[in-house]
Design a protein around this motif. Structure first.
Motif, PDB file in Angstrom:
ATOM      1  N   ARG A 146      10.778 -16.993  47.108  1.00 42.02           N
ATOM      2  CA  ARG A 146       9.861 -18.191  46.564  1.00 42.02           C
ATOM      3  C   ARG A 146       9.905 -19.275  47.317  1.00 42.02           C
ATOM      4  O   ARG A 146       9.260 -20.274  47.177  1.00 42.02           O
ATOM      5  N   ARG A 147      10.916 -19.218  48.290  1.00 41.01           N
ATOM      6  CA  ARG A 147      11.005 -20.455  49.273  1.00 41.01           C
ATOM      7  C   ARG A 147       9.744 -20.974  49.844  1.00 41.01           C
ATOM      8  O   ARG A 147       9.158 -20.224  50.588  1.00 41.01           O
ATOM      9  N   HIS A 148       9.307 -22.203  49.833  1.00 41.19           N
ATOM     10  CA  HIS A 148       8.186 -22.668  50.379  1.00 41.19           C
ATOM     11  C   HIS A 148       6.674 -22.086  49.733  1.00 41.19           C
ATOM     12  O   HIS A 148       5.802 -21.841  50.321  1.00 41.19           O
ATOM     13  N   PHE A 149       7.036 -21.555  48.331  1.00 44.25           N
ATOM     14  CA  PHE A 149       5.898 -20.844  47.859  1.00 44.25           C
ATOM     15  C   PHE A 149       5.623 -19.760  48.689  1.00 44.25           C
ATOM     16  O   PHE A 149       4.502 -19.317  48.453  1.00 44.25           O
ATOM     17  N   ARG A 150       6.590 -19.091  49.229  1.00 41.20           N
ATOM     18  CA  ARG A 150       6.264 -17.872  49.855  1.00 41.20           C
ATOM     19  C   ARG A 150       6.403 -16.756  48.534  1.00 41.20           C
ATOM     20  O   ARG A 150       7.043 -16.639  47.893  1.00 41.20           O
ATOM     21  N   SER A 151       5.644 -15.621  48.860  1.00 41.88           N
ATOM     22  CA  SER A 151       5.643 -14.583  48.037  1.00 41.88           C
ATOM     23  C   SER A 151       5.945 -13.116  48.820  1.00 41.88           C
ATOM     24  O   SER A 151       5.277 -12.701  49.795  1.00 41.88           O
ATOM     25  N   ASP A 152       7.161 -12.512  48.350  1.00 41.31           N
ATOM     26  CA  ASP A 152       7.417 -11.241  49.305  1.00 41.31           C
ATOM     27  C   ASP A 152       6.550  -9.978  48.790  1.00 41.31           C
ATOM     28  O   ASP A 152       5.619 -10.504  47.673  1.00 41.31           O
ATOM     29  N   GLU A 153       6.544  -8.785  49.231  1.00 37.09           N
ATOM     30  CA  GLU A 153       5.789  -7.905  48.729  1.00 37.09           C
ATOM     31  C   GLU A 153       5.812  -7.545  47.515  1.00 37.09           C
ATOM     32  O   GLU A 153       4.960  -7.294  46.778  1.00 37.09           O
ATOM     33  N   ALA A 154       6.894  -7.633  46.734  1.00 40.75           N
ATOM     34  CA  ALA A 154       7.093  -7.006  45.488  1.00 40.75           C
ATOM     35  C   ALA A 154       6.398  -8.003  44.814  1.00 40.75           C
ATOM     36  O   ALA A 154       5.525  -7.760  43.879  1.00 40.75           O
ATOM     37  N   LEU A 155       6.569  -9.427  44.743  1.00 37.60           N
ATOM     38  CA  LEU A 155       5.876 -10.539  43.977  1.00 37.60           C
ATOM     39  C   LEU A 155       4.147 -10.502  44.232  1.00 37.60           C
ATOM     40  O   LEU A 155       3.601 -10.515  43.358  1.00 37.60           O
ATOM     41  N   ARG A 156       3.802 -10.109  45.612  1.00 39.59           N
ATOM     42  CA  ARG A 156       2.526 -10.134  46.021  1.00 39.59           C
ATOM     43  C   ARG A 156       2.058  -8.586  45.077  1.00 39.59           C
ATOM     44  O   ARG A 156       0.658  -8.676  44.469  1.00 39.59           O
ATOM     45  N   TRP A 157       2.493  -7.645  44.975  1.00 39.58           N
ATOM     46  CA  TRP A 157       2.254  -6.471  44.291  1.00 39.58           C
ATOM     47  C   TRP A 157       2.168  -6.887  42.834  1.00 39.58           C
ATOM     48  O   TRP A 157       0.917  -6.395  42.333  1.00 39.58           O
ATOM     49  N   VAL A 158       2.864  -7.562  42.008  1.00 41.60           N
ATOM     50  CA  VAL A 158       2.791  -7.761  40.661  1.00 41.60           C
ATOM     51  C   VAL A 158       1.719  -8.807  40.674  1.00 41.60           C
ATOM     52  O   VAL A 158       0.915  -8.763  39.839  1.00 41.60           O
ATOM     53  N   ARG A 159       1.658  -9.985  41.371  1.00 39.27           N
ATOM     54  CA  ARG A 159       0.424 -10.683  41.405  1.00 39.27           C
ATOM     55  C   ARG A 159      -0.869 -10.175  41.422  1.00 39.27           C
ATOM     56  O   ARG A 159      -1.677 -10.659  41.028  1.00 39.27           O
ATOM     57  N   GLY A 160      -0.910  -9.216  42.508  1.00 39.68           N
ATOM     58  CA  GLY A 160      -2.238  -8.579  42.526  1.00 39.68           C
ATOM     59  C   GLY A 160      -2.653  -7.777  41.331  1.00 39.68           C
ATOM     60  O   GLY A 160      -3.778  -7.543  41.260  1.00 39.68           O
ATOM     61  N   ARG A 161      -1.958  -7.664  40.442  1.00 35.77           N
ATOM     62  CA  ARG A 161      -2.161  -6.867  39.192  1.00 35.77           C
ATOM     63  C   ARG A 161      -2.441  -7.902  37.882  1.00 35.77           C
ATOM     64  O   ARG A 161      -2.540  -7.284  36.828  1.00 35.77           O
ATOM     65  N   VAL A 162      -2.261  -8.968  38.247  1.00 36.37           N
ATOM     66  CA  VAL A 162      -2.250 -10.082  37.133  1.00 36.37           C
ATOM     67  C   VAL A 162      -3.752 -10.469  37.025  1.00 36.37           C
ATOM     68  O   VAL A 162      -3.993 -11.197  38.099  1.00 36.37           O
ATOM     69  N   VAL A 163      -4.305 -10.104  36.206  1.00 41.69           N
ATOM     70  CA  VAL A 163      -5.833 -10.444  36.104  1.00 41.69           C
ATOM     71  C   VAL A 163      -6.253 -11.262  34.704  1.00 41.69           C
ATOM     72  O   VAL A 163      -5.685 -11.079  33.633  1.00 41.69           O
ATOM     73  N   TYR A 164      -6.783 -12.420  35.022  1.00 46.06           N
ATOM     74  CA  TYR A 164      -7.378 -13.349  33.668  1.00 46.06           C
ATOM     75  C   TYR A 164      -8.150 -12.527  32.954  1.00 46.06           C
ATOM     76  O   TYR A 164      -9.098 -11.662  33.582  1.00 46.06           O
ATOM     77  N   VAL A 165      -8.108 -12.574  31.653  1.00 49.47           N
ATOM     78  CA  VAL A 165      -8.892 -11.896  30.618  1.00 49.47           C
ATOM     79  C   VAL A 165     -10.408 -12.379  31.096  1.00 49.47           C
ATOM     80  O   VAL A 165     -10.608 -13.548  31.295  1.00 49.47           O
ATOM     81  N   PRO A 166     -11.372 -11.446  30.855  1.00 46.61           N
ATOM     82  CA  PRO A 166     -12.931 -11.791  31.261  1.00 46.61           C
ATOM     83  C   PRO A 166     -13.290 -13.039  30.242  1.00 46.61           C
ATOM     84  O   PRO A 166     -14.195 -13.788  30.927  1.00 46.61           O
ATOM     85  N   THR A 167     -12.941 -13.288  29.045  1.00 45.41           N
ATOM     86  CA  THR A 167     -13.268 -14.378  28.313  1.00 45.41           C
ATOM     87  C   THR A 167     -12.760 -15.870  29.260  1.00 45.41           C
ATOM     88  O   THR A 167     -13.807 -16.829  29.340  1.00 45.41           O
ATOM     89  N   VAL A 168     -11.710 -15.786  29.727  1.00 45.59           N
ATOM     90  CA  VAL A 168     -11.263 -16.855  30.571  1.00 45.59           C
ATOM     91  C   VAL A 168     -11.880 -16.996  31.819  1.00 45.59           C
ATOM     92  O   VAL A 168     -12.366 -18.164  32.391  1.00 45.59           O
ATOM     93  N   ARG A 169     -12.318 -16.036  32.412  1.00 41.85           N
ATOM     94  CA  ARG A 169     -13.003 -15.964  33.662  1.00 41.85           C
ATOM     95  C   ARG A 169     -14.153 -16.395  33.542  1.00 41.85           C
ATOM     96  O   ARG A 169     -14.775 -17.149  34.343  1.00 41.85           O
ATOM     97  N   ALA A 170     -15.008 -16.122  32.534  1.00 42.13           N
ATOM     98  CA  ALA A 170     -16.347 -16.553  32.274  1.00 42.13           C
ATOM     99  C   ALA A 170     -16.418 -18.007  31.732  1.00 42.13           C
ATOM    100  O   ALA A 170     -17.365 -18.759  32.375  1.00 42.13           O
ATOM    101  N   GLU A 171     -15.365 -18.447  31.281  1.00 42.07           N
ATOM    102  CA  GLU A 171     -15.309 -19.868  30.741  1.00 42.07           C
ATOM    103  C   GLU A 171     -15.032 -20.561  32.069  1.00 42.07           C
ATOM    104  O   GLU A 171     -15.530 -21.975  32.217  1.00 42.07           O
ATOM    105  N   ALA A 172     -14.143 -20.286  32.701  1.00 45.51           N
ATOM    106  CA  ALA A 172     -13.776 -21.078  34.042  1.00 45.51           C
ATOM    107  C   ALA A 172     -15.286 -21.136  34.949  1.00 45.51           C
ATOM    108  O   ALA A 172     -15.385 -22.219  35.440  1.00 45.51           O
ATOM    109  N   ALA A 173     -16.005 -20.040  35.113  1.00 43.55           N
ATOM    110  CA  ALA A 173     -17.276 -20.137  36.013  1.00 43.55           C
ATOM    111  C   ALA A 173     -18.037 -20.858  35.416  1.00 43.55           C
ATOM    112  O   ALA A 173     -18.756 -21.506  35.959  1.00 43.55           O
ATOM    113  N   ARG A 174     -18.152 -21.053  33.954  1.00 46.83           N
ATOM    114  CA  ARG A 174     -19.121 -21.718  33.446  1.00 46.83           C
ATOM    115  C   ARG A 174     -18.895 -23.489  33.533  1.00 46.83           C
ATOM    116  O   ARG A 174     -19.766 -24.114  33.905  1.00 46.83           O
ATOM    117  N   VAL A 175     -17.507 -23.613  33.588  1.00 48.24           N
ATOM    118  CA  VAL A 175     -16.905 -25.066  33.589  1.00 48.24           C
ATOM    119  C   VAL A 175     -17.293 -25.534  34.964  1.00 48.24           C
ATOM    120  O   VAL A 175     -17.850 -26.450  35.266  1.00 48.24           O
TER     121      VAL A 175
END
Length: 232
Positions: free
Chosen positions: A18-47
C-alpha cells in the motif's frame, strides 16, 4: 495462511503493498470484486446529477471529527515535527494530516482555478459547521454536500458510501492522505481507470506528488468494468 519452514518457524503471507497508495495484484483482485449495492449507486448518481447537472466537479474529502485522525496527528506530535510518523510511505506533516481551514480553502480555490471548475462536492465528518463549513464559505469556497441534495434517501449507514462514490466519480479529487476514507476513494478511482493526475492531497509537495504519480498503472484483468454510477 501460515506455512512451516524446515527450522520450525511459521511464515506469514506477505501483506499487500500500500506504499504511496499502490495496490498489488492481490488487492486489485479484491477491489475489483467489491461492488457498491444498487441503492447506493443509484443515490450517488442522483446526488451528482441534482447538484451539478452533469457538469464537471471537484470532490473534496477531509476528516474534521475528533476521532482517530486527530489522535494520529497529535498523539504522534506531527504538529511539533518532533516525531515524523510515516503513513502510506510518507512522513506526515500537519498540513497533510489536519490542515487549517485557510489551507483547505486555498487548496480548493487554487484547484478550481487551475482546472476551471465551478462546482465543489464536500464530504466531511465535521461535527461543528460553524468551525469548518462556515469559514470555508467565508473564504469563498462554493461547495455543496449530500445534505444539499434533499430529500436524502440513503440510510445512516450508507451516507458515507454515497459520499465515497460521488468523490470517486469526480473529475478531480482532493483528499486527506491519512484518512482511510480517502484511501478507499483512491482505490475506487484506480479501479475506474482514472489517471493518478486527477487526484491530489492536502499538503503534498513535489516529492509526495511524484511518489503518487509513479504508480501510473493501467487496470489489469483483476478489475471488472463497473464504470457507471447508476444501479444495474
Amino acid at each position: 495462511w501460515r506455512g512451516a519452514c524446515p527450522h520450525g518457524h511459521r511464515a506469514r503471507r506477505p501483506r499487500p503493498s500500500r506504499r504511496h497508495f499502490r495496490s498489488d495484484e492481490a488487492l486489485r483482485w479484491v477491489r475489483g470484486r467489491v461492488v457498491y449495492v444498487p441503492t447506493v449507486r443509484a443515490e450517488a448518481a442522483r446526488v451528482a446529477q441534482l447538484l451539478f447537472g452533469g457538469e464537471p466537479y471537484l470532490a473534496v474529502q477531509i476528516r474534521r471529527g475528533a476521532d482517530r485522525l486527530v489522535g494520529f496527528c497529535y498523539n504522534n506530535h506531527v504538529q511539533l515535527a518532533i516525531k515524523k510518523r510515516a503513513l502510506w510511505g510518507w512522513n506526515m506533516s500537519m498540513t497533510m494530516c489536519y490542515p487549517h481551514v485557510e489551507e483547505v480553502s486555498t487548496a480548493i480555490l487554487a484547484t478550481m482555478a487551475r482546472l476551471r471548475l465551478r462546482h465543489v462536492y464536500l464530504a466531511s465528518d465535521s461535527p461543528r459547521p460553524e468551525l469548518f463549513e462556515a469559514p470555508l464559505r467565508a473564504h469563498g469556497v462554493p461547495f455543496l454536500s449530500y445534505t444539499d441534495a434533499a430529500p436524502v434517501a440513503a440510510s445512516a449507514e450508507h451516507v458515507l458510501l454515497v459520499d465515497q462514490l460521488v468523490c470517486a466519480h469526480a473529475d478531480f479529487f482532493l483528499g486527506n492522505a491519512p484518512s482511510t476514507v480517502t484511501s478507499t476513494i483512491v482505490q475506487e478511482r484506480d479501479k475506474l481507470g482514472l489517471l493518478r493526475n486527477t487526484t491530489d492531497f492536502f499538503g503534498f509537495g513535489p516529492t509526495e506528488r511524484a511518489d503518487f504519480d509513479s504508480d501510473e498503472w493501467t487496470p489489469t484483468a483483476a478489475f471488472r468494468g463497473d464504470q457507471g454510477l447508476a444501479a444495474d
